[in-house]
Design a protein around this motif. Sequence first.
Motif, PDB file in Angstrom:
ATOM      1  N   LEU A 167       8.040   6.091   0.591  1.00  0.00           N
ATOM      2  CA  LEU A 167       9.016   5.538   0.005  1.00  0.00           C
ATOM      3  C   LEU A 167      10.141   4.993   1.060  1.00  0.00           C
ATOM      4  O   LEU A 167      10.540   3.652   1.202  1.00  0.00           O
ATOM      5  N   ASN A 168      10.175   5.726   2.325  1.00  0.00           N
ATOM      6  CA  ASN A 168      10.840   5.264   3.535  1.00  0.00           C
ATOM      7  C   ASN A 168      10.285   4.069   4.083  1.00  0.00           C
ATOM      8  O   ASN A 168      10.900   3.217   4.432  1.00  0.00           O
ATOM      9  N   GLU A 169       8.895   3.938   3.962  1.00  0.00           N
ATOM     10  CA  GLU A 169       8.217   2.782   4.448  1.00  0.00           C
ATOM     11  C   GLU A 169       8.477   1.693   3.755  1.00  0.00           C
ATOM     12  O   GLU A 169       8.782   0.360   4.319  1.00  0.00           O
ATOM     13  N   THR A 170       8.576   1.759   2.322  1.00  0.00           N
ATOM     14  CA  THR A 170       8.618   0.731   1.576  1.00  0.00           C
ATOM     15  C   THR A 170      10.128  -0.020   1.584  1.00  0.00           C
ATOM     16  O   THR A 170      10.413  -1.039   1.673  1.00  0.00           O
ATOM     17  N   LYS A 171      11.105   0.905   1.706  1.00  0.00           N
ATOM     18  CA  LYS A 171      12.453   0.446   1.982  1.00  0.00           C
ATOM     19  C   LYS A 171      12.615  -0.364   3.224  1.00  0.00           C
ATOM     20  O   LYS A 171      13.094  -1.129   3.194  1.00  0.00           O
ATOM     21  N   SER A 190       0.782  -1.269   0.138  1.00  0.00           N
ATOM     22  CA  SER A 190      -0.162  -0.111   0.011  1.00  0.00           C
ATOM     23  C   SER A 190       0.823   1.398   0.016  1.00  0.00           C
ATOM     24  O   SER A 190       0.344   2.437  -0.619  1.00  0.00           O
ATOM     25  N   CYS A 191       2.138   1.060   0.629  1.00  0.00           N
ATOM     26  CA  CYS A 191       2.959   2.420   0.711  1.00  0.00           C
ATOM     27  C   CYS A 191       3.825   2.483  -0.746  1.00  0.00           C
ATOM     28  O   CYS A 191       4.164   3.383  -1.043  1.00  0.00           O
ATOM     29  N   GLY A 192       4.126   1.327  -1.522  1.00  0.00           N
ATOM     30  CA  GLY A 192       4.932   1.435  -2.655  1.00  0.00           C
ATOM     31  C   GLY A 192       5.087   0.122  -3.147  1.00  0.00           C
ATOM     32  O   GLY A 192       4.581  -1.006  -2.908  1.00  0.00           O
ATOM     33  N   THR A 193       6.001   0.026  -4.442  1.00  0.00           N
ATOM     34  CA  THR A 193       6.322  -1.083  -5.006  1.00  0.00           C
ATOM     35  C   THR A 193       7.631  -1.466  -4.847  1.00  0.00           C
ATOM     36  O   THR A 193       8.522  -0.407  -5.202  1.00  0.00           O
ATOM     37  N   ALA A 194       7.985  -2.585  -4.657  1.00  0.00           N
ATOM     38  CA  ALA A 194       9.374  -3.163  -4.669  1.00  0.00           C
ATOM     39  C   ALA A 194       9.825  -4.075  -5.847  1.00  0.00           C
ATOM     40  O   ALA A 194       8.756  -5.031  -6.009  1.00  0.00           O
ATOM     41  N   THR A 195      10.786  -3.799  -6.450  1.00  0.00           N
ATOM     42  CA  THR A 195      10.917  -4.730  -7.634  1.00  0.00           C
ATOM     43  C   THR A 195      12.650  -5.359  -7.285  1.00  0.00           C
ATOM     44  O   THR A 195      13.334  -4.331  -6.928  1.00  0.00           O
ATOM     45  N   MET A 196      12.640  -6.645  -7.463  1.00  0.00           N
ATOM     46  CA  MET A 196      13.983  -7.078  -6.941  1.00  0.00           C
ATOM     47  C   MET A 196      14.553  -8.116  -8.366  1.00  0.00           C
ATOM     48  O   MET A 196      13.763  -8.755  -8.881  1.00  0.00           O
ATOM     49  N   ASN A 197      15.943  -7.855  -8.655  1.00  0.00           N
ATOM     50  CA  ASN A 197      16.321  -8.869  -9.477  1.00  0.00           C
ATOM     51  C   ASN A 197      17.772  -9.537  -9.015  1.00  0.00           C
ATOM     52  O   ASN A 197      18.416  -8.752  -8.217  1.00  0.00           O
ATOM     53  N   GLY A 203      20.952 -11.261  -9.384  1.00  0.00           N
ATOM     54  CA  GLY A 203      22.226 -11.549 -10.190  1.00  0.00           C
ATOM     55  C   GLY A 203      23.101 -12.839  -9.409  1.00  0.00           C
ATOM     56  O   GLY A 203      22.464 -13.402  -8.659  1.00  0.00           O
ATOM     57  N   LEU A 204      24.242 -13.165 -10.292  1.00  0.00           N
ATOM     58  CA  LEU A 204      24.810 -14.559  -9.640  1.00  0.00           C
ATOM     59  C   LEU A 204      25.296 -13.985  -8.344  1.00  0.00           C
ATOM     60  O   LEU A 204      25.466 -14.712  -7.397  1.00  0.00           O
ATOM     61  N   GLU A 205      25.977 -12.809  -7.849  1.00  0.00           N
ATOM     62  CA  GLU A 205      26.298 -12.457  -6.507  1.00  0.00           C
ATOM     63  C   GLU A 205      25.844 -11.357  -6.155  1.00  0.00           C
ATOM     64  O   GLU A 205      26.215 -10.712  -5.062  1.00  0.00           O
ATOM     65  N   GLU A 206      24.502 -10.980  -6.480  1.00  0.00           N
ATOM     66  CA  GLU A 206      23.870  -9.784  -5.877  1.00  0.00           C
ATOM     67  C   GLU A 206      22.419  -9.737  -6.266  1.00  0.00           C
ATOM     68  O   GLU A 206      22.039 -10.311  -7.039  1.00  0.00           O
ATOM     69  N   LEU A 207      21.781  -9.056  -5.188  1.00  0.00           N
ATOM     70  CA  LEU A 207      20.391  -8.758  -5.454  1.00  0.00           C
ATOM     71  C   LEU A 207      20.319  -7.329  -5.682  1.00  0.00           C
ATOM     72  O   LEU A 207      20.694  -6.485  -4.840  1.00  0.00           O
ATOM     73  N   ALA A 208      19.646  -6.834  -6.529  1.00  0.00           N
ATOM     74  CA  ALA A 208      19.228  -5.312  -6.953  1.00  0.00           C
ATOM     75  C   ALA A 208      17.996  -5.198  -6.513  1.00  0.00           C
ATOM     76  O   ALA A 208      16.810  -6.044  -6.829  1.00  0.00           O
ATOM     77  N   ILE A 209      17.644  -4.029  -6.053  1.00  0.00           N
ATOM     78  CA  ILE A 209      16.221  -3.718  -5.483  1.00  0.00           C
ATOM     79  C   ILE A 209      16.081  -2.164  -5.833  1.00  0.00           C
ATOM     80  O   ILE A 209      17.010  -1.548  -5.676  1.00  0.00           O
ATOM     81  N   MET A 210      14.801  -2.070  -6.534  1.00  0.00           N
ATOM     82  CA  MET A 210      14.258  -0.783  -6.669  1.00  0.00           C
ATOM     83  C   MET A 210      13.038  -0.529  -5.887  1.00  0.00           C
ATOM     84  O   MET A 210      12.149  -1.377  -6.303  1.00  0.00           O
ATOM     85  N   VAL A 211      12.711   0.605  -5.089  1.00  0.00           N
ATOM     86  CA  VAL A 211      11.502   0.791  -4.673  1.00  0.00           C
ATOM     87  C   VAL A 211      10.961   2.195  -5.250  1.00  0.00           C
ATOM     88  O   VAL A 211      11.888   3.157  -5.607  1.00  0.00           O
ATOM     89  N   GLU A 212       9.565   2.253  -5.319  1.00  0.00           N
ATOM     90  CA  GLU A 212       8.932   3.350  -5.742  1.00  0.00           C
ATOM     91  C   GLU A 212       7.680   3.944  -5.135  1.00  0.00           C
ATOM     92  O   GLU A 212       6.980   2.842  -4.750  1.00  0.00           O
ATOM     93  N   ALA A 213       7.415   4.926  -4.700  1.00  0.00           N
ATOM     94  CA  ALA A 213       6.228   5.273  -3.880  1.00  0.00           C
ATOM     95  C   ALA A 213       5.870   6.935  -4.290  1.00  0.00           C
ATOM     96  O   ALA A 213       6.734   7.550  -4.907  1.00  0.00           O
ATOM     97  N   ALA A 214       4.547   7.113  -3.714  1.00  0.00           N
ATOM     98  CA  ALA A 214       4.224   8.623  -4.064  1.00  0.00           C
ATOM     99  C   ALA A 214       5.030   9.639  -3.426  1.00  0.00           C
ATOM    100  O   ALA A 214       5.102  10.765  -3.934  1.00  0.00           O
TER     101      ALA A 214
END
Length: 94
Positions: free
Chosen positions: A67-71, A42-49, A51-62
Amino acid sequence: MLTATTRCETPNAGKYIQQLCKFFAHKVEVAHGEGHGQCRFSCGTATMNAGLEELAIMVEAADTGALNETKQVIESHLARFAFRENLQPLAWRD
């Protein structure tokens, strides 16, 4: 829409995406595929991808508060699932 990104070094990125998506699926809308996941809170969207040795995360919010809550939601649950790895706090870039 505000966005923030971070990366977490881990060889278990795919596993953590799967755990996070499975955990949140009974509460929020989740899309999950091989090495990719998205959770729509409800606070925002988290997109995760994964990699072989890492997790990339992008969050977006209004707004900054959402944004801080989603993080915080993603980071706190990732830390719980990755407790064996003793992860450092994530370095978010807004």
